[in-house]
Write a protein that holds these residues in place. Structure first.
Motif, short mmCIF file in Angstrom:
data_model
loop_
_atom_site.label_atom_id
_atom_site.label_comp_id
_atom_site.label_asym_id
_atom_site.label_seq_id
_atom_site.Cartn_x
_atom_site.Cartn_y
_atom_site.Cartn_z
N ALA A 1 0.82 -1.21 0.00
CA ALA A 1 0.00 0.00 0.00
C ALA A 1 0.86 1.25 0.00
O ALA A 1 0.53 2.26 -0.64
N ASP A 2 1.99 1.23 0.69
CA ASP A 2 2.86 2.40 0.76
C ASP A 2 3.46 2.76 -0.59
O ASP A 2 3.76 3.92 -0.86
N ASP A 3 3.65 1.75 -1.45
CA ASP A 3 4.25 2.00 -2.76
C ASP A 3 3.34 2.83 -3.65
O ASP A 3 3.78 3.41 -4.62
N PHE A 4 2.03 2.86 -3.34
CA PHE A 4 1.10 3.60 -4.17
C PHE A 4 1.02 5.07 -3.77
O PHE A 4 0.35 5.84 -4.41
N ASN A 5 1.70 5.45 -2.71
CA ASN A 5 1.74 6.85 -2.29
C ASN A 5 2.89 7.53 -3.03
O ASN A 5 3.93 7.81 -2.47
N VAL A 6 2.70 7.73 -4.33
CA VAL A 6 3.76 8.30 -5.16
C VAL A 6 3.37 9.69 -5.62
O VAL A 6 2.21 10.06 -5.60
N ASP A 7 4.35 10.47 -6.03
CA ASP A 7 4.07 11.79 -6.56
C ASP A 7 5.04 12.10 -7.68
O ASP A 7 5.71 11.20 -8.21
N SER A 8 5.14 13.35 -8.04
CA SER A 8 5.92 13.73 -9.21
C SER A 8 7.42 13.55 -9.06
O SER A 8 8.17 13.78 -9.99
N HIS A 9 7.87 13.13 -7.89
CA HIS A 9 9.30 12.93 -7.70
C HIS A 9 9.78 11.55 -8.15
O HIS A 9 10.96 11.25 -8.06
N VAL A 10 8.86 10.71 -8.62
CA VAL A 10 9.27 9.38 -9.07
C VAL A 10 9.82 9.47 -10.49
O VAL A 10 9.48 10.37 -11.25
N SER A 11 10.65 8.51 -10.85
CA SER A 11 11.20 8.46 -12.20
C SER A 11 10.13 8.01 -13.19
O SER A 11 9.10 7.45 -12.80
N ALA A 12 10.39 8.22 -14.48
CA ALA A 12 9.47 7.75 -15.52
C ALA A 12 9.32 6.23 -15.43
O ALA A 12 8.22 5.69 -15.59
N GLU A 13 10.42 5.53 -15.16
CA GLU A 13 10.38 4.07 -15.07
C GLU A 13 9.49 3.62 -13.91
O GLU A 13 8.68 2.70 -14.05
N ALA A 14 9.61 4.28 -12.76
CA ALA A 14 8.77 3.94 -11.61
C ALA A 14 7.31 4.27 -11.90
O ALA A 14 6.41 3.51 -11.51
N GLY A 15 7.06 5.38 -12.59
CA GLY A 15 5.70 5.73 -12.96
C GLY A 15 5.09 4.70 -13.90
O GLY A 15 3.94 4.30 -13.74
N LEU A 16 5.89 4.25 -14.88
CA LEU A 16 5.40 3.24 -15.81
C LEU A 16 5.12 1.92 -15.10
O LEU A 16 4.11 1.26 -15.35
N ALA A 17 6.00 1.54 -14.19
CA ALA A 17 5.79 0.31 -13.42
C ALA A 17 4.50 0.40 -12.62
O ALA A 17 3.74 -0.57 -12.51
N ARG A 18 4.22 1.57 -12.08
CA ARG A 18 3.00 1.79 -11.30
C ARG A 18 1.76 1.65 -12.19
O ARG A 18 0.76 1.06 -11.80
N LEU A 19 1.83 2.18 -13.43
CA LEU A 19 0.71 2.05 -14.36
C LEU A 19 0.50 0.59 -14.76
O LEU A 19 -0.63 0.12 -14.84
N ILE A 20 1.59 -0.12 -15.04
CA ILE A 20 1.49 -1.53 -15.43
C ILE A 20 0.85 -2.35 -14.32
O ILE A 20 -0.05 -3.15 -14.55
N GLU A 21 1.30 -2.13 -13.09
CA GLU A 21 0.74 -2.87 -11.95
C GLU A 21 -0.71 -2.48 -11.70
O GLU A 21 -1.55 -3.34 -11.41
N GLY A 22 -1.03 -1.20 -11.83
CA GLY A 22 -2.41 -0.76 -11.65
C GLY A 22 -3.33 -1.40 -12.67
O GLY A 22 -4.44 -1.82 -12.35
N ASN A 23 -2.88 -1.52 -13.94
CA ASN A 23 -3.70 -2.16 -14.96
C ASN A 23 -3.88 -3.64 -14.67
O ASN A 23 -4.96 -4.19 -14.88
N ARG A 24 -2.83 -4.30 -14.14
CA ARG A 24 -2.97 -5.71 -13.77
C ARG A 24 -4.05 -5.88 -12.70
O ARG A 24 -4.92 -6.76 -12.80
N ILE A 25 -4.03 -5.02 -11.70
CA ILE A 25 -5.03 -5.09 -10.63
C ILE A 25 -6.43 -4.85 -11.20
O ILE A 25 -7.38 -5.55 -10.85
N TYR A 26 -6.56 -3.89 -12.09
CA TYR A 26 -7.84 -3.55 -12.72
C TYR A 26 -8.38 -4.74 -13.51
O TYR A 26 -9.54 -5.12 -13.37
N VAL A 27 -7.53 -5.35 -14.35
CA VAL A 27 -7.97 -6.45 -15.20
C VAL A 27 -8.36 -7.67 -14.36
O VAL A 27 -9.32 -8.37 -14.66
N GLU A 28 -7.61 -7.91 -13.29
CA GLU A 28 -7.90 -9.07 -12.44
C GLU A 28 -9.01 -8.77 -11.44
O GLU A 28 -9.39 -9.63 -10.65
#
Length: 198
Positions: A7-34
Motif C-alpha cells: 500500500a505504501d508504494d502507491f503513495n507516489v508523486d511527481s518525484h518518481v522516475s518515468a520508469e517507476a511511474g510506468l511500473a505503477r501504471l502496469i501494476e495498476g492495470n494488472r489489478i484492474y484487469v484481475e
C-alpha cells in the motif's frame, strides 16, 4: 522493476522516475484487469490535502474522450495521482501540447503516456472517410494512418503520431534531453481492459 507493491508504494508523486511511474501504471492495470480489491484514496481528507498542498501527479496521460477509457480506473489511481488530458481520438494540437507542457514542466511529471484504444469512434470515422463536424479530428487521424484499414493498427499509428507531435514540442524535447521526461504510448483494449504498452 518491482511489481510486488505494498500500500505504501502507491503513495507516489511527481518525484518518481518515468520508469517507476510506468511500473505503477502496469501494476495498476494488472489489478484492474484481475478485478482485485484495491482501495484508492478518494476521501474528504485526501481532497483537503490536495487543496492545501497542491497536486503532484506521478504521470500525465493524454487519451481519448471515450467514456469507456478512464485512466484513473484503468490504472487504479486515486485523486491527485494522474494529470489527464482528454480529447477525441487522442490527437495532439496546440492546446493538448500546452497542457502536457504544464504538467511536465510545472508539475514535474516525468512520464507522459499517450493512451489510444480499440474500437475508437474517431479512428473508425477516419477510416470510413467521414467529414462534417468531425473533420478537424478525422482529417488529422486520416493523414497519419494512411491507407490502413485495420482499426488496431490505425490506433497504434495514431498513438505513435501523437508521441511524435509531443516530441517535437520544444519544452518537452528539452525535458527529454535532460533525462527528466519519457514519452510513451499504449493501447487500451475496450473489450477486456488490458493495456498494451508500445
Amino acid at each position: 522493476m518491482n511489481l510486488n507493491y505494498t500500500a505504501d508504494d502507491f503513495n507516489v508523486d511527481s518525484h518518481v522516475s518515468a520508469e517507476a511511474g510506468l511500473a505503477r501504471l502496469i501494476e495498476g492495470n494488472r489489478i484492474y484487469v484481475e478485478a482485485l480489491d484495491h482501495k484508492r484514496d478518494l476521501s474528504p481528507s485526501r481532497i483537503q490535502e490536495l487543496f492545501e498542498n497542491g497536486q503532484k501527479p506521478f504521470a500525465t496521460v493524454i487519451t481519448c474522450s471515450d467514456s469507456r477509457v478512464v485512466p484513473e480506473h484503468i490504472f487504479m489511481t486515486g485523486l491527485g495521482e494522474l494529470f489527464v488530458i482528454r480529447v477525441a481520438g487522442n490527437v495532439i494540437g496546440p492546446i493538448e501540447a500546452a497542457s502536457a507542457v504544464y504538467a511536465c514542466e510545472h508539475l514535474h511529471t516525468r512520464l507522459l503516456l499517450v493512451l489510444g484504444h480499440t474500437h475508437c469512434g474517431a479512428i473508425k470515422a477516419a477510416i470510413d472517410g467521414e467529414k462534417g463536424a468531425l473533420a478537424p479530428i478525422t482529417d488529422e487521424i486520416a493523414e497519419v494512418i494512411g491507407n490502413t484499414d485495420d482499426p488496431y493498427e490505425a490506433s497504434k499509428l495514431n498513438t505513435e503520431a501523437a508521441i511524435d507531435a509531443l516530441s517535437e514540442c520544444e519544452e518537452l524535447r528539452r525535458l527529454k534531453s535532460k533525462g527528466d521526461l519519457d514519452i510513451r504510448g499504449a493501447i487500451y483494449h475496450t473489450h477486456c481492459g488490458v493495456v498494451d504498452f508500445l
